[in-house]
Scaffold this active site. Structure first.
Site, PDB file in Angstrom:
ATOM      1  N   ASN A   1      11.386  -0.621  -7.676  1.00  0.00           N
ATOM      2  CA  ASN A   1      11.426  -1.408  -8.910  1.00  0.00           C
ATOM      3  C   ASN A   1      10.034  -1.460  -9.518  1.00  0.00           C
ATOM      4  O   ASN A   1       9.078  -1.849  -8.853  1.00  0.00           O
ATOM      5  CB  ASN A   1      11.901  -2.839  -8.634  1.00  0.00           C
ATOM      6  CG  ASN A   1      12.260  -3.580  -9.909  1.00  0.00           C
ATOM      7  OD1 ASN A   1      13.268  -3.272 -10.536  1.00  0.00           O
ATOM      8  ND2 ASN A   1      11.440  -4.525 -10.305  1.00  0.00           N
ATOM      9  N   GLU A   2       9.936  -1.051 -10.755  1.00  0.00           N
ATOM     10  CA  GLU A   2       8.690  -1.183 -11.524  1.00  0.00           C
ATOM     11  C   GLU A   2       7.439  -0.923 -10.680  1.00  0.00           C
ATOM     12  O   GLU A   2       6.583  -1.794 -10.505  1.00  0.00           O
ATOM     13  CB  GLU A   2       8.618  -2.561 -12.188  1.00  0.00           C
ATOM     14  CG  GLU A   2       9.651  -2.725 -13.274  1.00  0.00           C
ATOM     15  CD  GLU A   2       9.493  -4.002 -14.106  1.00  0.00           C
ATOM     16  OE1 GLU A   2       8.770  -4.912 -13.687  1.00  0.00           O
ATOM     17  OE2 GLU A   2      10.095  -4.065 -15.196  1.00  0.00           O
TER      18      GLU A   2
ATOM     19  N   CYS B   1      -4.083  -0.005  -4.728  1.00  0.00           N
ATOM     20  CA  CYS B   1      -4.523  -0.566  -3.452  1.00  0.00           C
ATOM     21  C   CYS B   1      -5.870   0.057  -3.100  1.00  0.00           C
ATOM     22  O   CYS B   1      -6.076   1.254  -3.288  1.00  0.00           O
ATOM     23  CB  CYS B   1      -3.495  -0.248  -2.368  1.00  0.00           C
ATOM     24  SG  CYS B   1      -4.021  -0.763  -0.718  1.00  0.00           S
TER      25      CYS B   1
ATOM     26  N   GLU C   1      12.560 -17.150 -10.837  1.00  0.00           N
ATOM     27  CA  GLU C   1      13.337 -16.611 -11.958  1.00  0.00           C
ATOM     28  C   GLU C   1      14.613 -17.405 -12.230  1.00  0.00           C
ATOM     29  O   GLU C   1      15.508 -16.934 -12.921  1.00  0.00           O
ATOM     30  CB  GLU C   1      13.601 -15.122 -11.726  1.00  0.00           C
ATOM     31  CG  GLU C   1      12.311 -14.335 -11.900  1.00  0.00           C
ATOM     32  CD  GLU C   1      12.463 -12.830 -11.873  1.00  0.00           C
ATOM     33  OE1 GLU C   1      13.328 -12.342 -11.121  1.00  0.00           O
ATOM     34  OE2 GLU C   1      11.704 -12.153 -12.595  1.00  0.00           O
ATOM     35  N   LYS C   2      14.677 -18.626 -11.691  1.00  0.00           N
ATOM     36  CA  LYS C   2      15.917 -19.396 -11.854  1.00  0.00           C
ATOM     37  C   LYS C   2      16.198 -19.752 -13.309  1.00  0.00           C
ATOM     38  O   LYS C   2      17.342 -20.001 -13.674  1.00  0.00           O
ATOM     39  CB  LYS C   2      15.888 -20.656 -10.983  1.00  0.00           C
ATOM     40  CG  LYS C   2      14.810 -21.660 -11.332  1.00  0.00           C
ATOM     41  CD  LYS C   2      14.836 -22.844 -10.370  1.00  0.00           C
ATOM     42  CE  LYS C   2      13.808 -23.895 -10.736  1.00  0.00           C
ATOM     43  NZ  LYS C   2      12.408 -23.409 -10.629  1.00  0.00           N
TER      44      LYS C   2
ATOM     45  N   CYS D   1       0.857  -1.168   0.000  1.00  0.00           N
ATOM     46  CA  CYS D   1       0.000   0.000   0.000  1.00  0.00           C
ATOM     47  C   CYS D   1       0.904   1.231   0.000  1.00  0.00           C
ATOM     48  O   CYS D   1       1.717   1.403   0.906  1.00  0.00           O
ATOM     49  CB  CYS D   1      -0.873  -0.013   1.251  1.00  0.00           C
ATOM     50  SG  CYS D   1      -1.755   1.541   1.447  1.00  0.00           S
TER      51      CYS D   1
ATOM     52  N   CYS E   1      -7.398  -0.248   0.005  1.00  0.00           N
ATOM     53  CA  CYS E   1      -7.615  -0.302   1.458  1.00  0.00           C
ATOM     54  C   CYS E   1      -8.297   0.983   1.942  1.00  0.00           C
ATOM     55  O   CYS E   1      -8.420   1.962   1.200  1.00  0.00           O
ATOM     56  CB  CYS E   1      -6.291  -0.512   2.185  1.00  0.00           C
ATOM     57  SG  CYS E   1      -5.290   0.974   2.326  1.00  0.00           S
TER      58      CYS E   1
ATOM     59  N   CYS F   1      -6.316   4.100   1.519  1.00  0.00           N
ATOM     60  CA  CYS F   1      -6.298   4.594   0.135  1.00  0.00           C
ATOM     61  C   CYS F   1      -7.642   5.218  -0.248  1.00  0.00           C
ATOM     62  O   CYS F   1      -7.695   6.213  -0.979  1.00  0.00           O
ATOM     63  CB  CYS F   1      -5.908   3.473  -0.831  1.00  0.00           C
ATOM     64  SG  CYS F   1      -4.154   3.036  -0.703  1.00  0.00           S
TER      65      CYS F   1
ATOM     66  N   TRP G   1       8.910 -15.679 -18.661  1.00  0.00           N
ATOM     67  CA  TRP G   1       7.521 -15.344 -18.321  1.00  0.00           C
ATOM     68  C   TRP G   1       6.662 -15.068 -19.549  1.00  0.00           C
ATOM     69  O   TRP G   1       5.455 -14.921 -19.424  1.00  0.00           O
ATOM     70  CB  TRP G   1       7.470 -14.139 -17.375  1.00  0.00           C
ATOM     71  CG  TRP G   1       8.265 -12.946 -17.841  1.00  0.00           C
ATOM     72  CD1 TRP G   1       9.535 -12.623 -17.460  1.00  0.00           C
ATOM     73  CD2 TRP G   1       7.860 -11.930 -18.771  1.00  0.00           C
ATOM     74  NE1 TRP G   1       9.952 -11.476 -18.099  1.00  0.00           N
ATOM     75  CE2 TRP G   1       8.942 -11.030 -18.908  1.00  0.00           C
ATOM     76  CE3 TRP G   1       6.692 -11.698 -19.513  1.00  0.00           C
ATOM     77  CZ2 TRP G   1       8.903  -9.910 -19.751  1.00  0.00           C
ATOM     78  CZ3 TRP G   1       6.651 -10.579 -20.346  1.00  0.00           C
ATOM     79  CH2 TRP G   1       7.740  -9.706 -20.451  1.00  0.00           C
TER      80      TRP G   1
ATOM     81  N   GLU H   1      16.745  -2.609 -17.972  1.00  0.00           N
ATOM     82  CA  GLU H   1      16.698  -4.071 -18.038  1.00  0.00           C
ATOM     83  C   GLU H   1      16.391  -4.497 -19.464  1.00  0.00           C
ATOM     84  O   GLU H   1      15.633  -3.833 -20.178  1.00  0.00           O
ATOM     85  CB  GLU H   1      15.575  -4.630 -17.153  1.00  0.00           C
ATOM     86  CG  GLU H   1      15.754  -4.486 -15.676  1.00  0.00           C
ATOM     87  CD  GLU H   1      14.581  -5.093 -14.904  1.00  0.00           C
ATOM     88  OE1 GLU H   1      13.890  -5.989 -15.439  1.00  0.00           O
ATOM     89  OE2 GLU H   1      14.335  -4.648 -13.774  1.00  0.00           O
TER      90      GLU H   1
HETATM   91  C1  GLA Z   1      11.021  -7.142 -14.511  1.00  0.00           C
HETATM   92  C2  GLA Z   1      11.614  -6.952 -13.125  1.00  0.00           C
HETATM   93  C3  GLA Z   1      12.819  -7.804 -12.877  1.00  0.00           C
HETATM   94  C4  GLA Z   1      12.633  -9.190 -13.433  1.00  0.00           C
HETATM   95  C5  GLA Z   1      12.338  -9.094 -14.906  1.00  0.00           C
HETATM   96  C6  GLA Z   1      12.222 -10.448 -15.578  1.00  0.00           C
HETATM   97  O1  GLA Z   1      11.442  -6.262 -15.446  1.00  0.00           O
HETATM   98  O2  GLA Z   1      11.938  -5.614 -12.875  1.00  0.00           O
HETATM   99  O3  GLA Z   1      13.027  -7.863 -11.488  1.00  0.00           O
HETATM  100  O4  GLA Z   1      11.596  -9.831 -12.772  1.00  0.00           O
HETATM  101  O5  GLA Z   1      11.121  -8.429 -15.070  1.00  0.00           O
HETATM  102  O6  GLA Z   1      12.110 -10.300 -16.973  1.00  0.00           O
HETATM  103 ZN    ZN Z   2      -3.823   1.117   0.580  1.00  0.00          ZN
END
Ligand code: GLA
Ligand code: ZN
Length: 705
Positions: A157-158, A163, A362-363, A123, A165, A168, A322, A314
């Site tokens: 990150n991204e 949310c 993600e391995k 949140c 709740c 919010c 994925w 990236e």
């Molecule tokens: C996103 C995330 C990363 C990773 C990649 C995999 O862009 O920011 O941490 O999970 O996808 O492609």
């Molecule tokens: Zn919230």
């Protein structure tokens, strides 16, 4: 006139080349760090993004901080001449926090609170989450903001999602009060007299949800605006903590391709540099050019956000894990895909991920270092070769993209046009329609900016602005585009434009609302076609000056060579000063205008009333580009699937010739003197041959240099 932008970090005058690095997953094996450092140097990498999901390693228990491991990583980097983007780890939180403070867990639109797990699911309003983030960010910043290895902040990150709740909901109500002042104003703006939706107290307002309200489109639109503002506010909160420790460190956050959920333009002012994560599905068709055009559009969008070079934060060095099908990059594609980003303004090529994790989801995602653990892999060699190429191309760093054409897209327009219940609920395909226009210009090698209607940018710098499906068009935007055309600009607008204002209220008095005078038409009705049903767009000759319009002044190209198939939406327009250049070929509106041009002041405004087949856009923009003398990276006939892009410092141009056709292509040059920008060898002959997935970077003296 053009200048070179300074490098993103004064510590690295070259391209940044590197990856997301997770040494926190290998703390049990200290030999890994040393081996990684050896491999990083071997791969021609100079920068890593460190700490992105390392909260549990940094603060294993509430208030207990462990930074020895990070000291070791950054100190060793500094000793070895490597650098790091230091991440704030707020993209994923430790389990102790979810357990002790459930308010940090997001609540979905269904009003159910998530359990602990995954990532990117906090949140952004929660005071606890904000406090915990601030404490950790301050610890990181006080310890590392002046560390010699650290070149900047990778904030979270991204960011994404929403949310629902109670915290919010309350924040949403406050946001609405600030926007509208009174409930009366909100009720009027949202047209809540419809279906008895009138609110009599702020507390009655909730976020949109499938088992509650979704029918008040302005409500949906405001929720999306609020979610952007909330996320921007959280990002600003993170930045405010780290910034004072070293105001010279650049700050960024990594974005996703034309991500629908957040209006990224609202982040631009917060960040010193834009960064984004590109994962093209290469080789999903025999010819990669549509995918390439989509990613080119995105690169242009992200460059345009701050009108300067951006970071490819990236990309995968090989495959993802994925996508529905995660394919390997064929030989040449790693270099081609990376240089595509550079061609459009990236000053970094970075990957997810440096080393494959041993376990968890993600391995099996591509990495520079595979589970085999050594450098003798195809992927490692591709990466190392690219490292060499980027080093040879260092003069490109900081150069600009000389765009005199722009595509205009707004996030709120996209939200509104895709949310509207209207003529085609099975899809009006806004994004595809934008790409149709973009791709035609891309295939010609015309440099393009992607701009928003609310940006403070002088539109006069463009010879051509293309605004596909500007359904949500503010009156101010209409007035601005009118001034642009009057002053000599050329506008291309399409069907389904000028329908609603920023409140999602229809413009009264005739569509396309605030664009009506500029376009010289009145759009009376909209016909929708079933999938597979078509009409056509037939060029007109003869009367009302159309034939003259169809030929370039010097006798060159014809505007439209033939009739084109059209589909999806057919708007029925009346001419109010505009001339028809093409007409519908069938149905009861056969003969009515399908493509028009209006002369206004010193400029012109074209209107395309229907969605046309791709060949139409190729022919129309081919004609327009030569009629307007739009600068192209290479003034030559580019083969199908090959594009050229240019970056320049005003004296030297770097021309990137990129082959996405999936097969060998011969590219004629345009008679100017070229040298290979990597080898310094002069180019001989009138053409160059590119293998499948081939790419060359050429250098030439700039025309006005
Ligand atoms: C996103 C995330 C990363 C990773 C990649 C995999 O862009 O920011 O941490 O999970 O996808 O492609
Ligand atoms: Zn919230």
């Amino acid at each position: 006139m053009l200048r070179k932008h300074p490098p993103i970090s004064g510590s690295i005058p070259d391209f940044m080349h590197g990856a997301d690095y997770n040494p926190d997953q290998w703390l049990h094996d200290p030999a890994v760090l040393e081996e990684d450092i050896r491999l990083m140097k071997l791969a021609g990498c100079n920068v890593m993004a460190v700490g992105i999901f390392a909260w549990a390693a940094m603060e294993p228990e509430e208030g207990q901080f462990e930074f020895d491991w990070l000291d070791r990583v950054l100190d060793r980097f500094a000793e070895e001449g490597l650098f790091a983007w230091l991440a704030t780890p707020s993209g994923a939180r430790p389990a102790w926090m979810s357990e002790r403070y459930p308010e940090v867990l997001r609540i979905g639109a269904n009003r159910v609170r998530n359990l602990h797990g995954h990532r990117h699911n906090h949140c952004y309003t929660s005071p606890v989450y904000r406090e915990k983030t601030a404490i950790l960010n301050a610890k990181l910043a006080s310890r590392y903001a002046r560390h010699p290895a650290v070149v900047g902040w990778h904030i979270s990150n991204e960011y994404g999602g929403d949310c629902h709740c109670e915290l919010c909901q309350e924040a949403f109500r406050e946001w609405l009060q600030a926007r509208y002042g009174t409930l009366d104003a909100l009720n009027a703006a949202w047209w809540t007299s419809f279906w008895a939706h009138t609110y009599t107290s702020w507390s009655q307002i909730e976020s949109p949800t499938p088992h509650g309200e979704t029918m008040v489109h302005a409500h949906n639109l405001d929720w999306r605006r609020f979610v952007t503002d909330r996320t921007v506010d959280f990002c600003a909160h993170e930045i405010a903590v780290v910034r004072p420790f070293n105001p010279d460190l650049p700050v960024t956050t990594n974005m996703m391709d034309w991500y629908e959920g957040l209006d990224y333009r609202r982040f631009a002012g917060l960040l010193d540099v834009i960064a984004w994560d590109a994962y093209p599905t290469w080789h999903d068709a025999a010819d990669d050019s549509r995918t390439a055009a989509w990613f080119a559009f995105n690169h242009d969008l992200f460059r345009s956000l701050k009108d300067k070079p951006f970071m490819l934060m990236e990309s995968t060095p090989s495959l993802t894990n994925w996508q529905p099908v995660s394919k390997l990059k064929r030989p040449g594609m790693h270099r081609l895909s990376s240089l595509q980003a550079v061609a459009h303004g990236a000053d970094t090529v970075q990957y997810f991920q440096w080393r494959k994790s041993r376990g968890s989801s993600e391995k099996l995602h591509g990495a520079v270092v595979d589970h085999v653990g050594h450098e003798h892999t195809r992927v490692f060699r591709d990466v190392a070769e690219l490292g060499g190429a980027l080093a040879a191309l260092r003069d490109v760093v900081g150069t600009s993209t000389p765009a005199r054409a722009a595509i205009l897209t707004d996030w709120d327009n996209r939200w509104a046009v895709c949310d509207a219940q209207g003529p085609r609920n099975c899809g009006v395909h806004y994004e595809d329609a934008v790409l149709d226009h973009y791709r035609a210009l891309w295939a010609l090698g015309v440099p393009i900016d992607v701009i928003g209607s609310e940006e403070e940018r002088d539109l006069g710098r463009y010879d051509l602005i293309v605004a596909p499906m500007l359904y949500l068009c503010r009156s101010e935007t209409g007035a601005r585009l009118e001034r642009y055309v009057e002053a000599g600009g050329v506008l291309v607008s399409t069907y389904w434009s000028g329908i609603v204002d920023e409140r999602d209220l229809c413009h009264l008095g005739g569509f396309p609302g605030p664009l009506r005078r500029t376009l010289g038409i009145w759009a009376e009705e909209m016909d929708a076609l079933y999938d597979g049903e078509t009409n056509s767009l037939v060029p007109l000759d003869g009367p009302n000056g159309a034939a003259e319009e169809r030929k370039e002044p010097e006798g060159g190209r014809i505007l439209l060579g033939r009739a084109y198939v059209s589909s999806e939406l057919c708007e029925l327009v009346h001419l109010e000063g505009a001339e028809a250049l093409a007409a519908y070929g069938s149905d009861f509106y056969a003969g009515r205008p399908a493509l028009t041009v209006n002369r206004l002041g010193a400029g012109k405004a074209y209107y395309l009333a229907t969605r046309a087949e791709p060949a139409f856009y190729a022919d129309f923009y081919g004609w327009l580009a030569s009629a307007l003398r739009l600068p192209r990276a290479l003034d030559t006939a580019l083969p199908d699937g090959v594009t050229a892009q240019v970056r320049t410092d005003g004296e030297t141009d770097f021309v990137f010739v990129l082959n996405f056709s999936g097969r060998e292509r011969i590219v004629p040059l345009d008679g100017r003197v070229y040298i290979d920008a990597e080898t310094g060898e002069p180019l001989s002959g009138p053409a160059l041959t590119l293998s499948a997935n081939g790419s060359r970077v050429l250098r030439r003296a700039s025309a006005n240099g």
